[in-house]
Design an enzyme around this catalytic site. Structure first.
Site: not given
Ligand SMILES: Cc1ncc(C[n+]2csc(CCOP(=O)(O)OP(=O)(O)O)c2C)c(N)n1
Lengths: 247, 600
Positions: B146, B195
């Protein structure tokens, strides 16, 4: 569809029956003086941009150029006297409105601190490396000397030389080497500064610690006022999105 | 799934485990001001500092830390069914509320789904802040699960975008993204949040990230330039105001209206500028351009002094540049210097905020221009080229009639959103816009599917502003609605009071119109007689659904749908052969607009 459909179409005079003005605009959107038709022909301009030296800035600038289809001949990048700043120099072949647009669009990028066409005279140089066949080393050397070049590597089969100069000089040199057989060429594209005291990009100032010593070893009067340089620097920066006012 | 993908995912997950910083809430729940916070908490504090109350988005792996922090906030998160809808909803929210809308998406497909909405906001200069998750920094550039180069993909369609690589910077960066999206000419900004960065502890106290400091743009134009423009206005015999979307965005509608009225100057708008000048005013010529009114286009073609404010002279407005306002000295007011003389040469460039510059101009003009006979001429054009449509006694139902009926049934302050196609043009033509920020449409990008998510964004903006009584109506085409119809589930879940009027012609009508006019009627891929029954589809989503075929049912059904507290969809089956006129053929002369197909 039902039969009682009234014929579509709006009331009013047809296009051919309406008065239409005779006057026109050019493709640049300039009204045409019926007597003198104003058109724009492309010209060469050197546009210099002072940018934040950060990752992605070249991609931003080249992306802008390719997206807007500006006719770029060359583009060079390198750091300046000020930490964290870089200069991007582009040579463009555009009409006056095109050059104006390029400057305005460049200034919209947040990484661009200041941008402008180099006003007045420019000092411009390009560097080229030429690798030619080594069958006739003396002749090659003679030409290299003639163009104030330098031989960087001379092997039994090839000779590599370095030349700098303005574009026409380099073109001429390359032409002269052709008869030996050119194996490879690497050209940097032009880089340029404004001649004399004129800043290369609008409002550009050297770094505060970049003082030029005069003959007596004293700091040059024009460059002693470091606070001023600092202020100008800040004023461009603090202006933020108002950087476009710097021209 | 391929082995490598599985491995990749395992790597991502193991990375999550090892990199996961201790949950600060666990330790700091009891202390009053936690000594530090995570990057994700900084994101949320920065949103709060920017007075964000609503955000639109879709969850996902890389954005999860931000959502986790959002759970602690009073910000209302509206989960959308597709990220395109999140971006459109945030865009429309911003247009209605006058402050940047916010959308969130995860990395990779989440971010790419936002792209249409971001491009739309960019083309229309709408303030928007997009926050996207990104794979952890150690994976960036490795084609990780992703991963996409979101910053690279969105560079040409954002005003600026940011890749955050340190948690400590997050608050400042998000703050800057807000500021930058609004300052000067508005536009979308994007913050890409890896992240590991949102998970990392920072030494920034949770309640103290850098808030955005937005300065009100009150930039004045150069006084000498204003003086020169004022002299040109005083001398003009056929002056014309052209108000663009920039007038609405700058909150300058009142000033613009006063300006035109003070000097008796007829006013036309661009399509994005609808609502900037009241269309029920006798000076109004409605909007100009490809499907603008005949009288607006006649006026633009014959004016000798065009006062253009906040417009970028899009080709849908100008038609062929050579014949655009060919007699006019152009006064161009714009906040963005790059717009000056980009498409149309500005004889009097005035760079600055629309309100400020129009006030400057108003003060500088000493006598109203001698435009008596010009006003008469404009009034005559209004008579000669009325905006009307042929009405049959029974069927088929005319789409224009539906627009007028909905306008009739709603207040002046109702908000209209649209998809893209013929229905959008009929809404623009047959709705009488009198208030700014009531027209929310996809102009520059022309993105089908804009209408429904935009209605959701508009509804939330009104509800947040304490204006639940204002109506939100959405005109959609059958084809356009199908592109984002999943957003209806959101409207149902949130019980949003929006009324969707589908002008269902069982064609992608605008394409059909062009095929008929320019491709010998070859209707390749434009017949949509397979569209679902939108009324029953609406019911399946849990909304109210209606179908209308007859003229007599139009008003009562609209009444019922508007009266329903929650989303409703009216499937109006309209004349499949109806076309949008007037029309300036692409690149043609505005003054030579066609009134029927014979003129093309
Ligand atoms: C995303 C997207 N794809 C394609 C187009 C090209 N396009 C413009 S108008 C139109 C037809 C729209 O049809 P419909 O929604 O049924 O509305 P109508 O014109 O019939 O009112 C199409 C396909 C577009 N604008 N946007």
């Amino acid at each position: 569809m039902s039969d009682d459909r009234i014929d579509a179409g709006l009331p009013g005079r047809a296009p051919s029956e309406r008065p239409q003005p005779e006057s026109r605009r050019t493709t640049d959107g300039v009204r045409i003086d019926p007597v003198v038709e104003a058109g724009h022909v492309p010209r060469r301009a050197v546009v210099s941009a002072l940018v934040d030296h950060e990752p992605g800035v070249l991609a931003q600038v080249s992306g802008l150029i390719s997206r807007r289809q500006f006719n770029i001949e060359s583009l060079t990048v390198g750091p300046t006297t000020v930490d964290g700043h870089a200069r991007i120099t582009t040579v463009v072949e555009e009409t006056d409105p095109g050059i104006e647009q390029l400057k305005k669009q460049l200034r919209k990028l947040s990484a661009v601190i200041s941008a402008g066409e180099i006003a007045g005279e420019t000092v411009s140089r390009e560097l080229v490396l030429v690798k030619v066949r080594g069958d006739d080393p003396h002749q090659v050397h003679a030409i290299t000397r003639m163009y104030d070049g330098e031989t960087l590597d001379a092997g039994p089969r090839t000779i590599t030389v370095e030349l700098t100069g303005d574009e026409s000089r380099i073109d001429a040199a390359i032409d002269a080497y052709r008869r030996f057989g050119i194996v490879e060429i690497a050209r940097t594209g032009q880089t340029a500064l404004a001649r004399g005291d004129v800043p290369t990009t609008p409002g550009e100032e050297p770094a505060p610690d970049c003082q030029v010593a005069n003959r007596e070893g004293e700091p040059d009067a024009a460059n002693t006022d470091t606070s001023r340089a600092g202020t100008a620097e800040r004023s461009i920066r603090a202006d933020g999105r108002g950087r476009d006012t710097t021209e | 799934m391929s082995d490598s993908a599985t491995t990749q995912r395992e790597r991502t997950e193991s990375n999550e485990q090892t990199d996961r910083t201790p949950d600060p809430r666990a330790d700091d729940a009891r202390t009053e001001t936690p000594p530090g916070s995570t990057g994700a908490q900084s994101v949320v504090r920065a949103l709060e500092a920017a007075n964000v109350t609503v955000a639109f988005g879709v969850q996902g792996g890389a954005i999860m830390p931000v959502y986790d922090a959002l759970a602690e906030s009073s910000i209302r998160h509206v989960t959308m069914a597709h990220e395109q809808g999140a971006a459109h909803a945030a865009d429309a929210y911003g247009v209605v509320a006058g402050e940047p809308g916010v959308c969130l998406a995860t990395s990779g497909p989440g971010a790419t789904n936002l792209v249409t909405g971001i491009a739309d906001a960019s083309m229309d200069s709408d303030a928007l802040v997009a926050l996207t998750g990104q794979v952890p920094t150690s994976f960036v550039g490795n084609d990780a699960f992703q991963e996409t180069d979101t910053v690279g993909i969105t560079r040409p369609i954002t005003k600026h975008n940011y890749f955050v690589d340190a948690a400590t910077d997050i608050g400042a960066v998000v703050g800057d993204a807000f500021e930058r999206s609004q300052v000067g000419r508005a536009g979308p900004t994007l913050v890409d949040l890896p992240k590991d960065v949102t998970q990392a502890e920072t030494d920034v106290t949770a309640d103290r990230p850098t808030p955005p400091a937005v300065e009100a743009p009150d930039r004045r134009a150069e006084p000498t330039a204003v003086e020169a423009a004022a002299r040109a206005i005083e001398a003009a015999e056929r002056p014309l105001c052209l108000f663009g979307g920039g007038v609405v965005a700058a909150g300058a509608s009142d000033v613009a209206t006063r300006f035109a009225r003070t000097f008796g100057i007829p006013a036309t708008t661009t399509m994005p500028g609808l609502g900037s000048f009241p269309e029920d005013d006798s000076l109004s010529l409605s909007f100009a351009g490809m499907h603008g009114t005949g009288y607006a286009n006649m006026a633009i073609t014959h004016t000798d002094c065009l006062i253009a404010v906040g417009t970028r002279f899009d080709d849908r407005l100008t038609g062929g540049i050579d014949s655009f306002a060919p007699n006019a000295a152009v006064i161009h007011v714009d906040i963005d210097p790059a717009e000056i003389s980009k498409n149309v040469h500005a004889d009097y460039p005035l760079i600055g905020d629309a309100s400020a510059v129009l006030e400057q101009l108003r003060a500088a003009v000493e006598t109203a221009p001698p435009a008596e006979s010009w006003r008469e001429q404009c009034a005559e054009w209004k008579e000669t080229y009325p905006l009307t449509y042929a009405m049959c006694r029974e069927e088929p139902l005319k789409p224009q009639f539906v627009v007028e009926a909905v306008d009739e049934a709603t207040g002046d302050d109702a908000i209209v959103t649209t998809g893209v196609g013929q229905h959008q043009m009929w809404a623009a033509q047959f709705w009488t816009f009198t208030e700014p920020r009531t027209w929310v449409s996809s102009h520059g990008l022309g993105a089908m599917g804009y209408g429904l998510p935009a209605a959701i964004g508009a509804r939330l903006a009104l509800d947040e502003a304490g204006e639940p009584d204002r109506d939100v109506v959405c005109f959609e085409g059958d084809g356009s609605l199908l592109m984002t119809i999943q957003a209806l589930s959101v409207a149902v879940r949130e019980n949003l009071d929006v009324t969707v009027a589908v002008l269902n012609n069982e064609h992608i009508g605008m394409v059909r119109q062009w095929q008929d006019a320019f491709y010998e009627g070859t209707r390749m891929a434009s017949e949509y007689d397979w569209v679902p029954a939108f009324d029953t589809l609406a019911e399946a989503f849990g909304a109210r659904g209606f179908r209308v075929d007859d003229r007599d049912d139009v008003a009562p059904t609209i009444e019922e749908a508007l009266g329903h507290d929650g989303p409703s969809v009216i499937d109006f089956h309209v004349d499949p052969e109806e076309n949008v006129f007037p029309m300036v053929p692409s690149g043609g002369s505005n003054g030579a607009f066609a009134l029927s197909e014979d003129h093309l």
